[in-house]
Design a protein around this motif. Structure first.
Motif: not given
Length: 253
Positions: A117-122
């Motif tokens: 899982v990736h988030n938009t905070y890097g």
């Protein structure tokens, strides 16, 4: 293999919010990652640093990084096959809310599944799953993704290895019941240059569109008054300047 996909999101608490979007995903064997000639390479490339947990330092391949991750948890991949479902880097950009790895042992038997899982905070985080024969597994939530949910509860995932059709589902369950569901449906096409060009024309700037869509939906929820949960400190996410809040737990797969 390429899958033209339809992704649906349904939030049920504390307010109802739903949307859909279309795109395409790649299914690749980590031992045979496509390397497309110029100029098609600009539309699809698979770089280790887009998936490594530690920024892709050195010359470690995606497979070796995953193999090291599994070995540290007592899972020995050996010469087994790994299939990866993901978005490719396109026109210099990639954002993968969810990448799935299906791992088999040297005899071809299912070994485990890994949801990255990736988030938009890097930030990025991997969940090691032991699915049943239908591809279903559960795991506690351990990673901050959406600012509209705290890091609690757990996921129920249905991630069967795809064939002609792709059918994935991720449910977030918190005290009181299920609060969010994301589904991805797709149909397989051979990964030929013609197929890639058609997909890119149908869904131009597909990976950029996913990232922008997440932000757009997040702004809509914020304007509707949905409370924001700050990131835990310390956070496992790497800082990433200029990123507004994302919308949901698994915006696309």
């Amino acid at each position: 293999m390429l899958y033209e996909t339809r992704t649906a999101h349904v939030r049920t608490s504390p307010l109802r919010h739903a949307f859909r979007h279309r795109g395409y995903l790649w299914l690749v064997d980590l031992d045979r990652i496509p390397r497309l000639p110029w100029p098609l390479g600009a539309l699809a490339s698979f770089r280790p640093r887009d998936h490594h947990l530690h920024d892709g330092e050195g010359n470690v391949t995606i497979r070796q990084d995953l193999q090291d991750y599994l070995a540290a948890r007592g899972v020995h991949l050996g010469r087994g096959q790994v299939l990866m479902l993901t978005q490719a880097r396109s026109l210099g950009y990639v954002f993968n809310p969810l990448t799935v790895y299906w791992c088999r042992d040297g005899a071809g038997r299912p070994l485990c599944t890994v949801a990255e899982v990736h988030n938009t905070y890097g930030g990025r985080h991997r969940y090691l799953l032991r699915p049943d024969t239908e591809g279903r597994a559960g795991t506690p939530k351990e990673f901050h993704v959406s600012p509209f949910f705290p890091v609690d509860g757990g996921y129920r995932m249905s991630l069967p290895e795809p064939g002609e059709h792709l059918r994935l589902a991720v449910h977030l369950e918190r005290p009181g019941g299920r609060v969010f569901t994301a589904t991805v449906r797709g149909t397989a096409h051979p990964a030929s240059p013609a197929t890639l060009l058609r997909a890119a024309l149908r869904h131009p700037f597909a990976t950029q569109a996913v990232s922008l869509h997440i932000r757009y939906q997040g702004i809509r929820l914020w304007l509707r008054g949905l409370p924001v949960h700050p990131r835990p400190v310390p956070d496992t996410a790497r800082p990433s300047a200029g990123h507004p809040v994302p919308e949901e737990e698994v915006p696309s797969a």
